[in-house]
Design a protein around this motif. Structure first.
Motif, PDB file in Angstrom:
ATOM      1  N   ALA A  93     -18.159  80.089 -44.406  1.00 43.02           N
ATOM      2  CA  ALA A  93     -18.022  79.079 -42.884  1.00 43.02           C
ATOM      3  C   ALA A  93     -19.761  78.486 -42.051  1.00 43.02           C
ATOM      4  O   ALA A  93     -19.953  78.183 -41.875  1.00 43.02           O
ATOM      5  CB  ALA A  93     -16.832  79.174 -41.414  1.00 43.02           C
ATOM      6  N   ILE A  94     -19.980  80.287 -41.971  1.00 43.41           N
ATOM      7  CA  ILE A  94     -21.469  80.286 -41.843  1.00 43.41           C
ATOM      8  C   ILE A  94     -22.156  80.210 -42.962  1.00 43.41           C
ATOM      9  O   ILE A  94     -23.302  79.608 -42.398  1.00 43.41           O
ATOM     10  CB  ILE A  94     -21.796  81.114 -40.741  1.00 43.41           C
ATOM     11  N   SER A  95     -21.458  80.051 -43.783  1.00 45.47           N
ATOM     12  CA  SER A  95     -23.380  79.738 -45.471  1.00 45.47           C
ATOM     13  C   SER A  95     -23.191  78.022 -45.726  1.00 45.47           C
ATOM     14  O   SER A  95     -24.025  78.316 -46.397  1.00 45.47           O
ATOM     15  CB  SER A  95     -22.845  80.764 -46.499  1.00 45.47           C
ATOM     16  N   LEU A  96     -22.083  77.599 -45.248  1.00 47.27           N
ATOM     17  CA  LEU A  96     -22.522  75.751 -45.710  1.00 47.27           C
ATOM     18  C   LEU A  96     -23.520  75.053 -45.926  1.00 47.27           C
ATOM     19  O   LEU A  96     -23.843  74.750 -46.444  1.00 47.27           O
ATOM     20  CB  LEU A  96     -20.703  75.570 -45.372  1.00 47.27           C
ATOM     21  N   LYS A  97     -23.851  75.582 -44.133  1.00 44.69           N
ATOM     22  CA  LYS A  97     -24.855  74.445 -43.807  1.00 44.69           C
ATOM     23  C   LYS A  97     -26.083  74.472 -44.611  1.00 44.69           C
ATOM     24  O   LYS A  97     -26.738  73.776 -45.355  1.00 44.69           O
ATOM     25  CB  LYS A  97     -25.140  75.147 -42.819  1.00 44.69           C
ATOM     26  N   ASP A  98     -27.137  76.533 -44.797  1.00 42.80           N
ATOM     27  CA  ASP A  98     -28.080  76.181 -45.999  1.00 42.80           C
ATOM     28  C   ASP A  98     -27.555  75.589 -47.623  1.00 42.80           C
ATOM     29  O   ASP A  98     -28.959  74.671 -47.492  1.00 42.80           O
ATOM     30  CB  ASP A  98     -28.861  77.701 -46.026  1.00 42.80           C
ATOM     31  N   PRO A  99     -26.958  76.013 -48.034  1.00 45.90           N
ATOM     32  CA  PRO A  99     -26.404  75.178 -49.545  1.00 45.90           C
ATOM     33  C   PRO A  99     -26.247  73.388 -49.140  1.00 45.90           C
ATOM     34  O   PRO A  99     -27.206  72.618 -49.996  1.00 45.90           O
ATOM     35  CB  PRO A  99     -25.476  75.213 -50.080  1.00 45.90           C
ATOM     36  N   LEU A 100     -25.892  72.919 -48.294  1.00 49.07           N
ATOM     37  CA  LEU A 100     -25.797  71.745 -48.103  1.00 49.07           C
ATOM     38  C   LEU A 100     -27.183  70.907 -47.393  1.00 49.07           C
ATOM     39  O   LEU A 100     -27.600  69.744 -47.688  1.00 49.07           O
ATOM     40  CB  LEU A 100     -24.970  71.568 -46.959  1.00 49.07           C
ATOM     41  N   THR A 101     -27.920  71.615 -47.074  1.00 49.05           N
ATOM     42  CA  THR A 101     -29.121  70.985 -46.481  1.00 49.05           C
ATOM     43  C   THR A 101     -29.846  71.141 -47.423  1.00 49.05           C
ATOM     44  O   THR A 101     -31.372  69.773 -47.514  1.00 49.05           O
ATOM     45  CB  THR A 101     -30.002  72.163 -44.833  1.00 49.05           C
ATOM     46  N   VAL A 102     -30.490  72.775 -48.374  1.00 45.46           N
ATOM     47  CA  VAL A 102     -31.325  71.743 -49.535  1.00 45.46           C
ATOM     48  C   VAL A 102     -30.908  71.019 -50.289  1.00 45.46           C
ATOM     49  O   VAL A 102     -31.495  70.023 -51.465  1.00 45.46           O
ATOM     50  CB  VAL A 102     -31.391  73.321 -49.805  1.00 45.46           C
ATOM     51  N   LEU A 103     -29.650  71.177 -50.978  1.00 44.47           N
ATOM     52  CA  LEU A 103     -28.966  69.720 -51.333  1.00 44.47           C
ATOM     53  C   LEU A 103     -29.462  68.653 -51.597  1.00 44.47           C
ATOM     54  O   LEU A 103     -29.770  66.939 -52.145  1.00 44.47           O
ATOM     55  CB  LEU A 103     -27.005  69.861 -51.629  1.00 44.47           C
ATOM     56  N   SER A 104     -29.006  68.131 -49.664  1.00 48.06           N
ATOM     57  CA  SER A 104     -29.644  66.322 -48.980  1.00 48.06           C
ATOM     58  C   SER A 104     -31.146  66.447 -49.056  1.00 48.06           C
ATOM     59  O   SER A 104     -31.800  65.934 -49.372  1.00 48.06           O
ATOM     60  CB  SER A 104     -29.677  66.962 -47.823  1.00 48.06           C
ATOM     61  N   TYR A 105     -31.633  67.903 -48.856  1.00 45.49           N
ATOM     62  CA  TYR A 105     -33.602  67.912 -48.805  1.00 45.49           C
ATOM     63  C   TYR A 105     -34.066  68.459 -51.228  1.00 45.49           C
ATOM     64  O   TYR A 105     -34.708  66.735 -51.070  1.00 45.49           O
ATOM     65  CB  TYR A 105     -34.423  68.628 -48.911  1.00 45.49           C
ATOM     66  N   SER A 106     -33.372  67.990 -51.904  1.00 41.88           N
ATOM     67  CA  SER A 106     -33.372  67.673 -53.062  1.00 41.88           C
ATOM     68  C   SER A 106     -33.187  67.054 -53.704  1.00 41.88           C
ATOM     69  O   SER A 106     -34.001  65.920 -54.075  1.00 41.88           O
ATOM     70  CB  SER A 106     -33.258  68.464 -53.910  1.00 41.88           C
ATOM     71  N   PHE A 107     -32.148  66.351 -52.968  1.00 39.22           N
ATOM     72  CA  PHE A 107     -31.956  64.908 -53.718  1.00 39.22           C
ATOM     73  C   PHE A 107     -32.431  64.141 -53.621  1.00 39.22           C
ATOM     74  O   PHE A 107     -33.014  63.170 -54.529  1.00 39.22           O
ATOM     75  CB  PHE A 107     -30.439  64.911 -52.886  1.00 39.22           C
TER      76      PHE A 107
END
Length: 300
Positions: free
Chosen positions: A201-215
């Motif tokens: 629950a507390i770790s999901l935000k970071d990979p989603l942020t990187v995914l959005s930025y990288s895309f």
């Protein structure tokens, strides 16, 4: 120092530290059979493999080919996309696995008590290593004006890894205070699930942020970094003073490559057009001092 050299040095350090962290996590998992530690160890091994890939990309993304005459900088945001997806899949799979264990205990009363003996000293060491590596990668990226998409992804991954280790450690300390024969004794059998659930629950935000930025970077959107935009804007104000306000400055970033497109808002201003034409090489030189790989285009 060349920005690529700084990036590569950081990635070499990441390869070594992630390997140590990953192997340590798997060894402790074998001893304890805690799925939260499997998440921790596999996450670090993924980080190790991805660091090797990032090092390869860092050394080759600037190379030109017939198909990619401007270089293969798209590999850098592509790395961020793939690493983020791998992280998200790992989090989801581990949560599903621990959910199955908790279901078996609550429904069928099947399960084994958690073995936690060597976990606490392990988690303390891992938290220090992970957060230390994350801080190092972040500081190295800051040295190069946060130009490296890969170091940004590495740093966020390191912090997630450290957070997972810290969460496991805190949970183990709390579990040691619970009587296995008391009303909360079920946590000795299902605590792995609850630990993993909170960590996911507390770790999901970071990979989603990187995914959005990288895309966005992979799709060649305008630059998302205020630091980069301000640096480019300052160069044009330095040369043109107030006339720079008559320009529409678009900046595109893909990996370590920067493309600056200038459109004149007042094309009837022939004096400004002549000034830009005569100073194009000066702008290019100033940009080259800030960015190792960049190009400049004017639209009159």
């Amino acid at each position: 120092m060349n920005r690529k050299i700084i990036e590569r040095q950081s990635l070499i350090v990441s390869v070594a530290v992630n390997f140590i962290i990953g192997i340590s996590g798997l060894l402790i998992y074998i001893v304890t059979n805690l799925n939260a530690l499997l998440l921790d160890g596999v996450f670090s091994l993924i980080a190790f493999v991805s660091s090797l890939a990032a090092l390869f990309i860092s050394r080759n993304s600037h190379r030109t080919t017939e198909s990619f005459p401007n270089g293969m900088y798209f590999l850098e945001p592509l790395y961020g996309i793939l690493k983020s997806i791998a992280t998200l899949l790992l989090l989801i799979i581990t949560l599903l696995e621990t959910s199955a264990s908790a279901y078996a205990y609550f429904i069928h009363n099947e399960g084994q008590a958690m073995v936690t003996g060597p976990v606490l000293p392990y988690t303390i060491a891992m938290v220090i290593l992970c957060f230390g590596l994350g801080t190092y990668n972040s500081a190295q990226n800051k040295k190069i004006n946060n130009m490296s998409t890969m170091l940004a992804a590495e740093s966020r991954g390191n912090y997630i890894d450290g957070l997972i280790s810290a969460g496991v450690g805190v949970a183990i300390i709390a579990l040691s205070l619970v009587d296995i024969n008391g009303p909360l004794g079920f946590l000795h059998y299902t605590g792995d699930f609850f630990i993993t659930l909170v960590l996911v629950a507390i770790s999901l935000k970071d990979p989603l942020t990187v995914l959005s930025y990288s895309f966005k970077e992979f799709a060649r959107s305008t630059v998302q970094s205020d630091d980069i935009y301000d640096t480019v804007l300052e160069i044009f104000h330095q040369v043109l003073n107030s006339q720079a306000d008559k320009l529409d400055i678009l900046i595109f970033k893909q990996g370590m490559y920067i493309k600056v497109k200038i459109h004149i808002l007042t094309p009837e201003d022939l004096q400004l057009v002549d000034t830009l034409a005569s100073k194009k090489s000066e702008f290019a030189d100033l940009l080259a001092q800030e960015f190792d790989h960049c190009s400049l285009e004017f639209s009159f």
